[in-house]
Design a protein around this motif. Sequence first.
Motif, mmCIF file in Angstrom:
data_model
loop_
_atom_site.group_PDB
_atom_site.id
_atom_site.type_symbol
_atom_site.label_atom_id
_atom_site.label_comp_id
_atom_site.label_asym_id
_atom_site.label_seq_id
_atom_site.Cartn_x
_atom_site.Cartn_y
_atom_site.Cartn_z
ATOM 1 N N VAL A 56 -35.302 66.425 56.410
ATOM 2 C CA VAL A 56 -35.537 64.742 57.000
ATOM 3 C C VAL A 56 -35.139 65.235 58.202
ATOM 4 N N SER A 57 -34.134 65.354 59.242
ATOM 5 C CA SER A 57 -35.053 65.654 60.494
ATOM 6 C C SER A 57 -35.807 66.043 61.602
ATOM 7 N N LEU A 60 -39.294 63.897 61.456
ATOM 8 C CA LEU A 60 -38.396 62.984 62.552
ATOM 9 C C LEU A 60 -38.921 63.159 63.636
ATOM 10 N N SER A 85 -36.095 55.780 61.702
ATOM 11 C CA SER A 85 -34.737 56.330 61.701
ATOM 12 C C SER A 85 -34.231 55.720 60.632
ATOM 13 N N ALA A 88 -35.863 57.334 57.517
ATOM 14 C CA ALA A 88 -34.849 58.781 57.381
ATOM 15 C C ALA A 88 -34.163 58.371 56.912
ATOM 16 N N TRP A 92 -33.517 60.258 53.233
ATOM 17 C CA TRP A 92 -32.157 61.520 53.449
ATOM 18 C C TRP A 92 -31.301 61.270 51.830
#
Length: 353
Positions: A56-57, A60, A85, A88, A92
């Motif tokens: 997921v990061s 981003l 975020s 996200a 996540w």
Amino acid sequence: MARRLLSPFVRAQLIGWTAWIVLRFAMVYAQRDLSMWMICESAVGTVIKGASGFLVSFGLGALYERVMRRRLSVGATFAVAIPASLVAGVLWELGYQYGYWFYDPSEPILYIAKEMLNLGVTMIGWSGLYIGFSWRRELEEEKERALRADALATEARLQMLRYQINPHFLFNALNAVRALIDENPTGARRMVTQLAEFFRFSLVHGEDQEASLADELEAIRNYLAIQKTRFDDHLDVAIEVDPLVGDVRLPAFLIHPLVENAVKYGMETSPMPLRIRLAARLSEGRLTVEVANTGRWLDPSRLRPASAEGTGTGLHNIRGRLAMLLPGRHRFDIREQDGWVRAVLDLAPAPAR
């Protein structure tokens, strides 16, 4: 591909998320009342959750790359980062739930809002670190570009010093003046004035990083007039300049090397008379300058290294200064076509002062 996989961002991701997994597992292991089976199950869940966060990061990071290119303010950047975020964090948790379900289909998929919020807050912290490091890297790159631009400007000033005292050019110009003194005193006086004006430009702008196009074109006219006196009917010059371009500011001594190359290499490769055409026009906020000469293109890199006339320093300097001072705002092309060599410079210049 291998270089991208080993980029600083990927390495930081691997280190950071591995540390997160180890820390999270250590917190679980610290609970001594758990059985070994439960600890193993927790370890698997921790790895799946860490892997979900890792993936997921990356999404981003890709979003922030686009945001950073727009050079938004701090407030606008975080106005994007905070909701992104939180989203996200939801993704996540969903990634973890579905990932664990594939590992153990007997486990139900849970939609825990509190855990999603907690993970969203974690991603806000990750986003702050990412944006902070990106800004720091950008500042360092800006400083590096500024240092390189200063170095290239210094190189350009040294190049102009070569024009100021170039014994070859000065020797030929003075010989031409001497030949005119008896047969054409008026022409001799005019050539001395042109020579003085050419050197005055290099002295006045020797410390400047920018100059108006009108000033540089005036110096070029003096240079070409001197060469016209030297070569007489062997040189035919035409200059077409849009009146709107005079106040446009651009890196100093940017056009002159193109004109000098046109005379230098044109005299070697063109049938006589050598024809040189200089055109400058402004359209939709972009400046286009073309220096064309009859003859063939001689790649300076293939000329004799010992030849002071063929080092290619001028073209290298132009490309380097454009890359540093006008990154992404210029195109520079040299091509040979139909018996002409055309150097075309297209750029978005600095606004007039």
